[in-house]
Design a protein around this motif. Structure first.
Motif, PDB file in Angstrom:
ATOM      1  N   ARG A  45     -42.618 -26.123   9.102  1.00 29.49           N
ATOM      2  CA  ARG A  45     -41.936 -26.961   8.112  1.00 29.49           C
ATOM      3  C   ARG A  45     -41.800 -26.260   6.773  1.00 29.49           C
ATOM      4  NH1 ARG A  45     -44.808 -32.818   9.572  1.00 29.49           N
ATOM      5  NH2 ARG A  45     -43.502 -33.242  11.420  1.00 29.49           N
ATOM      6  N   ALA A  48     -38.965 -23.812   7.165  1.00 26.39           N
ATOM      7  CA  ALA A  48     -37.666 -24.480   7.236  1.00 26.39           C
ATOM      8  C   ALA A  48     -37.271 -25.130   5.920  1.00 26.39           C
ATOM      9  CB  ALA A  48     -37.680 -25.527   8.352  1.00 26.39           C
ATOM     10  N   TYR A  50     -38.793 -27.763   4.535  1.00 27.73           N
ATOM     11  CA  TYR A  50     -39.091 -29.190   4.525  1.00 27.73           C
ATOM     12  C   TYR A  50     -40.362 -29.516   3.748  1.00 27.73           C
ATOM     13  CZ  TYR A  50     -35.435 -30.405   7.850  1.00 27.73           C
ATOM     14  OH  TYR A  50     -34.211 -30.615   8.438  1.00 27.73           O
ATOM     15  N   ARG A  73     -31.756 -22.215   3.971  1.00 24.56           N
ATOM     16  CA  ARG A  73     -31.374 -23.156   5.030  1.00 24.56           C
ATOM     17  C   ARG A  73     -30.069 -22.761   5.709  1.00 24.56           C
ATOM     18  NH1 ARG A  73     -33.355 -29.122   2.896  1.00 24.56           N
ATOM     19  NH2 ARG A  73     -35.156 -28.366   1.738  1.00 24.56           N
ATOM     20  N   ILE A  76     -31.002 -20.230   8.590  1.00 22.64           N
ATOM     21  CA  ILE A  76     -31.886 -20.620   9.689  1.00 22.64           C
ATOM     22  C   ILE A  76     -31.284 -21.749  10.518  1.00 22.64           C
ATOM     23  CG2 ILE A  76     -33.974 -19.962   8.418  1.00 22.64           C
ATOM     24  CD1 ILE A  76     -34.522 -22.947   8.000  1.00 22.64           C
ATOM     25  N   TYR A  78     -33.039 -24.815  12.796  1.00 22.70           N
ATOM     26  CA  TYR A  78     -34.371 -25.414  12.930  1.00 22.70           C
ATOM     27  C   TYR A  78     -34.341 -26.517  13.970  1.00 22.70           C
ATOM     28  CZ  TYR A  78     -38.629 -27.995  11.556  1.00 22.70           C
ATOM     29  OH  TYR A  78     -39.841 -28.639  11.538  1.00 22.70           O
ATOM     30  N   ALA A 146     -29.061 -26.152  16.352  1.00 23.83           N
ATOM     31  CA  ALA A 146     -29.777 -25.157  15.552  1.00 23.83           C
ATOM     32  C   ALA A 146     -29.012 -23.835  15.476  1.00 23.83           C
ATOM     33  CB  ALA A 146     -31.174 -24.912  16.129  1.00 23.83           C
ATOM     34  N   ILE A 155     -35.913 -21.293  14.166  1.00 23.80           N
ATOM     35  CA  ILE A 155     -37.289 -21.792  14.178  1.00 23.80           C
ATOM     36  C   ILE A 155     -37.369 -22.945  15.173  1.00 23.80           C
ATOM     37  CG2 ILE A 155     -39.118 -22.862  12.804  1.00 23.80           C
ATOM     38  CD1 ILE A 155     -37.829 -21.508  10.333  1.00 23.80           C
TER      39      ILE A 155
END
Length: 333
Positions: A45, A48, A50, A73, A76, A78, A146, A155
């Motif tokens: 997290r 990512a 978050y 972001r 990636i 996720y 993703a 991820i």
């Protein structure tokens, strides 16, 4: 591609992860392995974007996750443990929606959606309502969302949890097919997932990285490599003393009595012999036992497994300090 340095996260008085450091090279699949509650999801997290880290830095494609959160972001894809799907949408409609919100231009949106559908084997499910899909296909849609914007880093947090064996194989093959074009970090506590999918492993326990290396090197360095299991007639304690005189033997231990052809034979002893890596002392072991008067009924080679490594590193009371790829062999000394 992914660089994590001295990452820590504290919730009140609880330290979820502490001084976590590892990296993932471009095009590599890294298995992030640990028992439940070890800190895997917290780390995912943070990577990512978050969750903020309490201390330390994480960079993806050269961008700091905290200082350049929006830019990271875009780099990636996720997949959290529970795929973020809209069940009332069709597979294709959902992927077009995700592509749009992830900044894929209108001119390239159709191409990207078609590529994601093809890579995830969803072409024949493109018009299916997501809620009508099996769990395995929902997981495929989760991976498709993703990768739909073609990110350099992916991820995946527990991507096969709850799937049946056939679905696990399908998702595992899908992940392996993404390597090279994408850098992947795969969080899991399922050991076969790592050995069959990942080129390198980072093991986390109680919030700390305890080893990082290839599965093969970990199995050799942390368990002493391969060895033999023996079935003999005679006193086990005497056989242990005799076998300790063989130069390449590191350890001799008794293993639980096994049934032979459905019968327990109490006059027989069962031993496990661990040998030094790179040695082949099988012939010497057999000759030593026979010269000492033992009858040898069975001798078979056994190799260390990733499970052996995992248990060794996650059941010790004292956590080992973080080890680099080059330094992890010190743990076996």
């Amino acid at each position: 591609m992914i660089e994590v340095e001295h990452l820590s996260k504290v919730y009140g008085s609880t330290r979820a992860i502490s001084d976590v450091t590892f990296n993932v090279d471009k095009g590599e699949i890294l298995g992030f392995l640990g028992p439940n509650g070890a800190g895997k999801t917290t780390t995912m997290r943070i990577l990512a974007g978050y969750l903020p880290a309490t201390k330390g830095t994480a960079r993806i494609a050269g961008l700091d996750v905290h200082e350049n959160s929006l830019s990271v972001r875009r780099q990636i894809g996720y997949l959290p443990e529970n795929p973020p799907l809209y069940p009332e949408m069709t597979v294709e409609g959902f992927l077009y929606f995700v592509a749009r919100i992830k900044g894929v231009s209108a001119a390239r949106r159709k191409e990207k959606v078609e590529t994601a559908l093809s890579k995830c084997n969803l072409i024949d499910r493109r018009h299916t309502i997501i809620r009508k899909l099996s769990k395995g296909y929902k997981q495929r849609v989760g991976i498709a969302q993703a990768i739909v914007h073609d990110p350099p880093a992916i991820i995946l947090d527990e991507p096969t949890v709850g799937l049946d064996p056939r679905q696990i194989i399908d998702v595992r093959n899908l992940i392996k097919s993404l390597a090279g074009d994408h850098t992947i970090i795969l969080s899991t506590h399922i050991l076969p997932e790592v050995s069959m999918t990942c080129s390198r492993v980072a093991i986390i326990n109680q919030g700390k990285i305890v080893a990082t290396n290839t599965p093969e090197n970990l199995m050799t360095q942390l368990t002493g490599g391969s060895g033999y299991e023996l079935e003999i007639r005679g006193e086990a304690s005497l056989a242990k003393q005799v076998l300790q005189n063989v130069t390449a033997v590191i350890l001799v231990e008794s293993i639980p009595t096994m049934a032979t052809h459905g019968m327990i034979l109490p006059e027989r002893a069962y031993l496990r012999v661990v040998t030094q890596p790179g040695t082949e002392p099988g012939s010497e072991i057999a000759q030593t036992l026979l010269r000492a008067g033992f009858d040898l009924y069975e001798m078979r080679r056994v190799s260390a497994t990733l499970e052996d490594v995992f248990l060794k590193l996650t059941t010790e009371e004292k956590i080992q300090p973080t080890e680099s790829v080059d330094e992890v062999s010190e743990l076996s000394k």
